[in-house]
Structure formats: structure tokens, C-alpha cells
Write a protein that holds these residues in place. Structure first.
Motif, PDB file in Angstrom:
ATOM      1  N   ILE A  45      50.194  46.839 -10.786  1.00  0.00           N
ATOM      2  CA  ILE A  45      50.597  46.221 -12.059  1.00  0.00           C
ATOM      3  C   ILE A  45      51.516  45.038 -11.792  1.00  0.00           C
ATOM      4  CG2 ILE A  45      51.903  46.592 -14.193  1.00  0.00           C
ATOM      5  CD1 ILE A  45      50.847  49.571 -14.020  1.00  0.00           C
ATOM      6  N   GLU A  46      52.443  45.211 -10.884  1.00  0.00           N
ATOM      7  CA  GLU A  46      53.356  44.112 -10.546  1.00  0.00           C
ATOM      8  C   GLU A  46      52.620  42.949  -9.889  1.00  0.00           C
ATOM      9  OE1 GLU A  46      56.320  46.170  -8.250  1.00  0.00           O
ATOM     10  OE2 GLU A  46      57.313  46.956 -10.049  1.00  0.00           O
ATOM     11  N   GLN A  47      51.455  43.225  -9.276  1.00  0.00           N
ATOM     12  CA  GLN A  47      50.637  42.181  -8.667  1.00  0.00           C
ATOM     13  C   GLN A  47      49.650  41.562  -9.664  1.00  0.00           C
ATOM     14  OE1 GLN A  47      51.200  41.073  -5.488  1.00  0.00           O
ATOM     15  NE2 GLN A  47      52.933  42.460  -5.662  1.00  0.00           N
ATOM     16  N   GLY A  48      49.668  42.033 -10.913  1.00  0.00           N
ATOM     17  CA  GLY A  48      48.822  41.418 -11.932  1.00  0.00           C
ATOM     18  C   GLY A  48      47.691  42.266 -12.463  1.00  0.00           C
ATOM     19  N   ALA A  49      47.561  43.504 -12.021  1.00  0.00           N
ATOM     20  CA  ALA A  49      46.507  44.368 -12.548  1.00  0.00           C
ATOM     21  C   ALA A  49      46.772  44.668 -14.016  1.00  0.00           C
ATOM     22  CB  ALA A  49      46.429  45.665 -11.752  1.00  0.00           C
ATOM     23  N   VAL A  50      45.737  44.547 -14.822  1.00  0.00           N
ATOM     24  CA  VAL A  50      45.865  44.801 -16.245  1.00  0.00           C
ATOM     25  C   VAL A  50      44.879  45.882 -16.698  1.00  0.00           C
ATOM     26  CG1 VAL A  50      45.651  43.781 -18.546  1.00  0.00           C
ATOM     27  CG2 VAL A  50      46.673  42.454 -16.703  1.00  0.00           C
ATOM     28  N   TYR A  65      54.793  49.496 -18.989  1.00  0.00           N
ATOM     29  CA  TYR A  65      53.980  48.278 -18.927  1.00  0.00           C
ATOM     30  C   TYR A  65      52.917  48.340 -20.034  1.00  0.00           C
ATOM     31  CZ  TYR A  65      55.974  48.194 -14.193  1.00  0.00           C
ATOM     32  OH  TYR A  65      56.831  48.210 -13.117  1.00  0.00           O
ATOM     33  N   PRO A  66      53.294  48.054 -21.286  1.00  0.00           N
ATOM     34  CA  PRO A  66      52.347  48.218 -22.397  1.00  0.00           C
ATOM     35  C   PRO A  66      51.140  47.287 -22.344  1.00  0.00           C
ATOM     36  CG  PRO A  66      54.390  47.176 -23.146  1.00  0.00           C
ATOM     37  CD  PRO A  66      54.614  47.589 -21.728  1.00  0.00           C
ATOM     38  N   GLN A  67      51.179  46.279 -21.491  1.00  0.00           N
ATOM     39  CA  GLN A  67      50.063  45.340 -21.400  1.00  0.00           C
ATOM     40  C   GLN A  67      48.858  45.914 -20.659  1.00  0.00           C
ATOM     41  OE1 GLN A  67      52.816  45.213 -19.524  1.00  0.00           O
ATOM     42  NE2 GLN A  67      52.388  44.411 -17.480  1.00  0.00           N
ATOM     43  N   ILE A  68      49.033  47.018 -19.921  1.00  0.00           N
ATOM     44  CA  ILE A  68      47.891  47.546 -19.172  1.00  0.00           C
ATOM     45  C   ILE A  68      46.920  48.235 -20.122  1.00  0.00           C
ATOM     46  CG2 ILE A  68      49.221  47.757 -17.041  1.00  0.00           C
ATOM     47  CD1 ILE A  68      49.123  50.830 -17.441  1.00  0.00           C
ATOM     48  N   GLU A  69      45.662  48.261 -19.694  1.00  0.00           N
ATOM     49  CA  GLU A  69      44.591  48.814 -20.517  1.00  0.00           C
ATOM     50  C   GLU A  69      43.870  49.911 -19.742  1.00  0.00           C
ATOM     51  OE1 GLU A  69      41.050  46.952 -23.198  1.00  0.00           O
ATOM     52  OE2 GLU A  69      41.252  46.149 -21.176  1.00  0.00           O
ATOM     53  N   LEU A  70      43.781  51.081 -20.347  1.00  0.00           N
ATOM     54  CA  LEU A  70      43.057  52.205 -19.766  1.00  0.00           C
ATOM     55  C   LEU A  70      41.679  52.261 -20.391  1.00  0.00           C
ATOM     56  CD1 LEU A  70      46.143  52.843 -19.417  1.00  0.00           C
ATOM     57  CD2 LEU A  70      45.473  55.237 -19.384  1.00  0.00           C
ATOM     58  N   VAL A  71      40.652  52.121 -19.563  1.00  0.00           N
ATOM     59  CA  VAL A  71      39.276  52.053 -20.054  1.00  0.00           C
ATOM     60  C   VAL A  71      38.491  53.234 -19.484  1.00  0.00           C
ATOM     61  CG1 VAL A  71      37.166  50.669 -20.141  1.00  0.00           C
ATOM     62  CG2 VAL A  71      39.415  49.536 -20.112  1.00  0.00           C
ATOM     63  N   LEU A  72      37.959  54.055 -20.370  1.00  0.00           N
ATOM     64  CA  LEU A  72      37.088  55.152 -19.954  1.00  0.00           C
ATOM     65  C   LEU A  72      35.673  54.604 -19.844  1.00  0.00           C
ATOM     66  CD1 LEU A  72      36.617  58.164 -19.365  1.00  0.00           C
ATOM     67  CD2 LEU A  72      36.267  58.477 -21.832  1.00  0.00           C
ATOM     68  N   VAL A  73      35.089  54.702 -18.652  1.00  0.00           N
ATOM     69  CA  VAL A  73      33.731  54.209 -18.422  1.00  0.00           C
ATOM     70  C   VAL A  73      32.783  55.398 -18.560  1.00  0.00           C
ATOM     71  CG1 VAL A  73      32.184  52.986 -16.862  1.00  0.00           C
ATOM     72  CG2 VAL A  73      34.631  52.421 -16.886  1.00  0.00           C
ATOM     73  N   LEU A  74      31.954  55.340 -19.587  1.00  0.00           N
ATOM     74  CA  LEU A  74      31.068  56.452 -19.916  1.00  0.00           C
ATOM     75  C   LEU A  74      29.800  56.438 -19.074  1.00  0.00           C
ATOM     76  CD1 LEU A  74      31.361  56.142 -23.804  1.00  0.00           C
ATOM     77  CD2 LEU A  74      32.610  57.726 -22.311  1.00  0.00           C
ATOM     78  N   ALA A  75      29.396  57.624 -18.633  1.00  0.00           N
ATOM     79  CA  ALA A  75      28.139  57.755 -17.907  1.00  0.00           C
ATOM     80  C   ALA A  75      26.984  58.053 -18.849  1.00  0.00           C
ATOM     81  CB  ALA A  75      28.247  58.857 -16.858  1.00  0.00           C
ATOM     82  N   TYR A  76      27.323  58.572 -20.033  1.00  0.00           N
ATOM     83  CA  TYR A  76      26.306  58.963 -21.007  1.00  0.00           C
ATOM     84  C   TYR A  76      26.615  58.295 -22.343  1.00  0.00           C
ATOM     85  CZ  TYR A  76      25.993  62.531 -17.415  1.00  0.00           C
ATOM     86  OH  TYR A  76      25.902  63.172 -16.208  1.00  0.00           O
ATOM     87  N   LEU A  77      25.607  57.705 -22.931  1.00  0.00           N
ATOM     88  CA  LEU A  77      25.784  56.980 -24.183  1.00  0.00           C
ATOM     89  C   LEU A  77      26.261  57.901 -25.304  1.00  0.00           C
ATOM     90  CD1 LEU A  77      25.620  54.264 -25.548  1.00  0.00           C
ATOM     91  CD2 LEU A  77      23.205  54.686 -26.005  1.00  0.00           C
ATOM     92  N   ASN A  78      25.781  59.134 -25.326  1.00  0.00           N
ATOM     93  CA  ASN A  78      26.136  60.071 -26.395  1.00  0.00           C
ATOM     94  C   ASN A  78      27.280  61.003 -25.975  1.00  0.00           C
ATOM     95  OD1 ASN A  78      24.710  61.511 -24.524  1.00  0.00           O
ATOM     96  ND2 ASN A  78      23.333  62.490 -25.988  1.00  0.00           N
ATOM     97  N   ASP A  79      28.157  60.543 -25.109  1.00  0.00           N
ATOM     98  CA  ASP A  79      29.291  61.334 -24.626  1.00  0.00           C
ATOM     99  C   ASP A  79      30.191  61.690 -25.813  1.00  0.00           C
ATOM    100  OD1 ASP A  79      31.562  62.351 -23.280  1.00  0.00           O
ATOM    101  OD2 ASP A  79      31.184  61.033 -21.574  1.00  0.00           O
ATOM    102  N   ARG A  80      30.507  62.944 -25.962  1.00  0.00           N
ATOM    103  CA  ARG A  80      31.288  63.422 -27.111  1.00  0.00           C
ATOM    104  C   ARG A  80      32.732  63.767 -26.743  1.00  0.00           C
ATOM    105  NH1 ARG A  80      28.041  61.355 -30.373  1.00  0.00           N
ATOM    106  NH2 ARG A  80      26.094  62.405 -30.830  1.00  0.00           N
ATOM    107  N   ARG A  81      33.188  63.336 -25.577  1.00  0.00           N
ATOM    108  CA  ARG A  81      34.563  63.655 -25.177  1.00  0.00           C
ATOM    109  C   ARG A  81      35.570  62.923 -26.046  1.00  0.00           C
ATOM    110  NH1 ARG A  81      35.123  62.143 -19.257  1.00  0.00           N
ATOM    111  NH2 ARG A  81      33.490  60.695 -19.771  1.00  0.00           N
TER     112      ARG A  81
END
Length: 145
Positions: free
Chosen positions: A29-34, A59-75
Motif C-alpha cells: 500500500i505504501e508503494q502505491g497498491a490500491v 488506508y481507506p483508498q484501497i479496494e477489495l475486489v472479490l473475483v468470482l469463478a461462477y457467474l451465479n455465485d450466491r456468496r
């Protein structure tokens, strides 16, 4: 900078791994990861997401992205900032996770890895990252294993 994670479904030494993840993610994050791509399966993915939720408080600027393996994922996706579904429509369901993992590696700048042996999905994903010449930060390198 986009960061992704690859690691085993079961983990050992949770406290040491958690501490290592805190250090690694803070440095990134300190190196620029967002943007942080997470798979959301297994203990390592869950621990990485938990550490990043802690980091997001600082660090509120960071973004957590869940990458789905299934289009109909119900998690429940409420603890992530957003979800992404890679182009996997034509991939047979049984190969969706491995194809999703390869996609995550391809679009990422850095791969943070907890891979202790050379078989299974995490090891396959790490080999893909090495073949793609991605920057890899490995738990094994950090602890001298």
C-alpha cells in the motif's frame, strides 16, 4: 497497482502468517497498491481478506475486489468493495476456479503467495505467475522455508 493472492485452502501457523500478511500488504500500500484481488475460497484467502479489511481502516483508498469463478455465485459479497467476473462463460464449471486464478495472475502486477508444496491449485497458480514473470512475494521466502 493490482495485487492478487494465491495460497492453500488450509493454513498452519496462522498468527505468523497473519503478521506477515500485515507487513506485506502495508508495504505494498505504501508503494502505491490500491486494488487487491481476492478469490474468497479457503483459509488463506479468508485471512488475506481479513488483514486487508484491517488495512482499509487505516488506508481507506484501497479496494477489495472479490473475483468470482461462477457467474451465479450466491456468496455474501458485502465485505468487499466490488466483485468482478472474468470472461469465463465458455469455461466448463469444473475448470472455472483454475481459469479464474490464471486471469487474476495475468491482470495483476504482484502475486502474494503462501505455497508450501508443489501440488494443488495454489502451486499451479504460483507456477503460472512465475511463467508470466510476475513479481512474487512468497511467505516461504520471508520465513526461510
Amino acid at each position: 497497482m493490482i495485487i492478487t493472492f494465491c495460497g492453500h485452502a488450509q493454513i498452519s501457523q496462522k498468527e505468523a502468517l497473519q503478521s506477515w500478511l500485515r507487513t506485506v500488504t502495508q508495504h505494498l500500500i505504501e508503494q502505491g497498491a490500491v486494488t487487491f484481488y481476492l478469490g474468497g475460497y479457503g483459509e488463506f484467502d479468508n485471512l488475506a481478506a481479513s488483514v486487508l479489511r484491517e488495512q482499509k481502516k487505516r488506508y481507506p483508498q484501497i479496494e477489495l475486489v472479490l473475483v468470482l469463478a461462477y457467474l451465479n455465485d450466491r456468496r455474501d459479497t458485502s465485505s468487499y468493495d466490488r466483485t468482478v467476473y472474468p470472461p469465463l462463460e465458455t469455461v466448463p464449471r469444473r475448470f472455472a476456479i483454475s481459469h479464474r486464478n490464471r486471469w487474476m495472475v495475468e491482470v495483476s502486477d504482484v502475486v502474494v503467495a503462501y505455497v508450501l508444496h508443489d501440488w494443488g491449485g495454489a502451486a499451479t497458480t504460483l507456477r503460472c505467475a512465475k511463467q508470466k514473470a510476475k513479481q512474487i512475494i512468497s511467505y516461504c521466502d520471508g520465513v526461510g522455508s
